[in-house]
Design a protein around this motif. Sequence first.
Motif, PDB file in Angstrom:
ATOM      1  N   LEU A  86       0.763  -1.155  -0.124  1.00 14.42           N
ATOM      2  CA  LEU A  86      -0.074   0.072  -0.012  1.00 14.42           C
ATOM      3  C   LEU A  86       0.855   1.293  -0.035  1.00 14.42           C
ATOM      4  O   LEU A  86       0.570   2.103  -0.886  1.00 14.42           O
ATOM      5  CB  LEU A  86      -0.989   0.006   1.468  1.00 14.42           C
ATOM      6  N   SER A  87       1.891   0.991   0.760  1.00 19.45           N
ATOM      7  CA  SER A  87       2.899   2.355   0.790  1.00 19.45           C
ATOM      8  C   SER A  87       3.502   2.630  -0.382  1.00 19.45           C
ATOM      9  O   SER A  87       3.766   3.738  -0.897  1.00 19.45           O
ATOM     10  CB  SER A  87       3.861   2.166   2.039  1.00 19.45           C
ATOM     11  N   THR A  88       3.966   1.509  -1.116  1.00 19.67           N
ATOM     12  CA  THR A  88       4.608   1.639  -2.315  1.00 19.67           C
ATOM     13  C   THR A  88       3.773   2.266  -3.430  1.00 19.67           C
ATOM     14  O   THR A  88       4.017   2.733  -4.445  1.00 19.67           O
ATOM     15  CB  THR A  88       5.093   0.242  -2.721  1.00 19.67           C
ATOM     16  N   LEU A  89       2.411   1.725  -3.403  1.00 23.28           N
ATOM     17  CA  LEU A  89       1.435   2.175  -4.507  1.00 23.28           C
ATOM     18  C   LEU A  89       1.169   3.774  -4.170  1.00 23.28           C
ATOM     19  O   LEU A  89       1.135   4.346  -5.423  1.00 23.28           O
ATOM     20  CB  LEU A  89       0.041   1.301  -4.215  1.00 23.28           C
ATOM     21  N   SER A  90       1.312   4.251  -3.269  1.00 20.66           N
ATOM     22  CA  SER A  90       1.395   5.730  -3.143  1.00 20.66           C
ATOM     23  C   SER A  90       2.413   6.305  -4.039  1.00 20.66           C
ATOM     24  O   SER A  90       2.179   7.285  -4.453  1.00 20.66           O
ATOM     25  CB  SER A  90       1.195   6.057  -1.681  1.00 20.66           C
ATOM     26  N   ILE A  91       3.425   5.787  -3.681  1.00 20.83           N
ATOM     27  CA  ILE A  91       4.621   6.311  -4.326  1.00 20.83           C
ATOM     28  C   ILE A  91       4.602   6.100  -5.947  1.00 20.83           C
ATOM     29  O   ILE A  91       4.834   7.326  -6.466  1.00 20.83           O
ATOM     30  CB  ILE A  91       6.001   5.666  -3.619  1.00 20.83           C
ATOM     31  N   LEU A  92       4.241   5.139  -6.191  1.00 21.74           N
ATOM     32  CA  LEU A  92       4.160   4.787  -7.803  1.00 21.74           C
ATOM     33  C   LEU A  92       2.963   5.409  -8.545  1.00 21.74           C
ATOM     34  O   LEU A  92       3.082   5.882  -9.436  1.00 21.74           O
ATOM     35  CB  LEU A  92       3.729   3.024  -8.005  1.00 21.74           C
ATOM     36  N   GLU A  93       1.978   6.075  -7.649  1.00 19.38           N
ATOM     37  CA  GLU A  93       0.907   6.941  -8.071  1.00 19.38           C
ATOM     38  C   GLU A  93       1.286   8.257  -8.275  1.00 19.38           C
ATOM     39  O   GLU A  93       1.023   8.963  -9.286  1.00 19.38           O
ATOM     40  CB  GLU A  93      -0.587   6.671  -7.213  1.00 19.38           C
ATOM     41  N   MET A  94       2.068   8.885  -7.052  1.00 19.55           N
ATOM     42  CA  MET A  94       2.657  10.148  -7.173  1.00 19.55           C
ATOM     43  C   MET A  94       3.483  10.327  -8.633  1.00 19.55           C
ATOM     44  O   MET A  94       3.639  11.394  -8.997  1.00 19.55           O
ATOM     45  CB  MET A  94       3.213  10.474  -6.080  1.00 19.55           C
ATOM     46  N   LYS A  95       4.273   9.100  -8.781  1.00 17.90           N
ATOM     47  CA  LYS A  95       5.243   9.216  -9.954  1.00 17.90           C
ATOM     48  C   LYS A  95       4.562   8.775 -11.290  1.00 17.90           C
ATOM     49  O   LYS A  95       4.808   8.872 -12.165  1.00 17.90           O
ATOM     50  CB  LYS A  95       6.418   8.014  -9.812  1.00 17.90           C
ATOM     51  N   ARG A  96       3.145   8.786 -11.168  1.00 15.46           N
ATOM     52  CA  ARG A  96       2.224   8.497 -12.388  1.00 15.46           C
ATOM     53  C   ARG A  96       2.607   7.229 -13.175  1.00 15.46           C
ATOM     54  O   ARG A  96       2.358   7.334 -14.390  1.00 15.46           O
ATOM     55  CB  ARG A  96       2.269   9.857 -13.374  1.00 15.46           C
ATOM     56  N   LEU A  97       3.247   6.219 -12.357  1.00 16.09           N
ATOM     57  CA  LEU A  97       3.344   4.974 -13.247  1.00 16.09           C
ATOM     58  C   LEU A  97       2.213   4.005 -12.906  1.00 16.09           C
ATOM     59  O   LEU A  97       2.428   2.998 -13.823  1.00 16.09           O
ATOM     60  CB  LEU A  97       4.559   4.696 -12.419  1.00 16.09           C
TER      61      LEU A  97
END
Length: 374
Positions: free
Chosen positions: A350-361
């Motif tokens: 879940l925490s990694t998904l937040s980062i990937l979403e911010m990076k628009r990946l």
Amino acid sequence: MSDVDREEDPEFQAAIRLALSSGIGPAKVQALEAYFGSLAAALQATARQLQEVSGIGPKVAKTIVEANTLDIERELDHCRDFGIQILTRSDEAFPGLLREIVDPPTLLFVRGEFLASDELAVAIVGTRHATHYGKKQAERFGYELAKAGFTVVSGLARGIDAAAHRGAIKAGGRTIAFLGGGVSKIYPPEHVDLAEEVSQSGAIVSEAAPLVSPIAGAFPQRNRLITGMSLGVVIIEAALRSGALISARMAMEQNREVFAIPGQIDNPVARGVNSLIRDGATLVQSVDDVLEQLGPLRKPLKVSETQTVLAPAELQLNDQEQTVLQHIDLAPMSLDALVARSQLPVHRVLSTLSILEMKRLIVRTSGTTIQRTA
């Protein structure tokens, strides 16, 4: 088709003959091919018939007719003896990005090799009269781009080009040099050893036959290959009238990203690059700035057994982010499926998904489903 069969192919022979003929650039070759249906047919035409083609005057027509008398065996023997590949646009190893430019090369003479990973390429170009600062930045960006997984493309010239190649080689990465003359006529001559290093770390390439000496007019034409091979081009130090600014214009015409490293306002070799920034080029201070601006690739690129890249920004990810991303589909999938695939704790996913979403990946398609962005 075997090498022997190909060398006996009339179309291949015609392409070699035109490559050995002065004044016959890619635009004229395309015009001949379109008008006559093939290059072999064009070489069988009379001078009068050739002049019916747009852009072909009496002088060029005479050169094309005389191409039939050229001794191409000397060039072919030289390529065999020195391990020089001759690539046509139909060859699998021919770079896909170069097929797409308006005036693609008919042939490429290559010492070294192209790899599929060279689709991830960034060009670094600039003045031959570089300052210490400029050469330092060129080597730094060449090193860091290579470390990030990019192939560094340049032109083997003095100054910025040479520093960029050396940075990539120092990083143990790949680098490709496009030359204004043949790959057996290295210019400048003091870069013979550097050319050898580049060929071992990637390739030295030219659309001119190997034994053709470089001429001034060939370098702007060469620049379109440097930018065409790349996703973007980084300009480091360029005067108001310079080949690097020609490269920037070509990159824009080819729909490539243009990046510029700012220089001192009282430095003559910084005026051109600073004007690019004023006119809209992306100011960059680090490799991260380059990665953030580069758009998605033409197609997914498998860079290792476990990693497929869709966008250059993915190269910035740490191991955990990469692991999660590689388990996300292009079609919507559930969080439960992702947790099961990645075999990571739910809170980490879940925490990694937040980062990937911010990076628009990735994007969340609903509260419980996500998908990778194409």
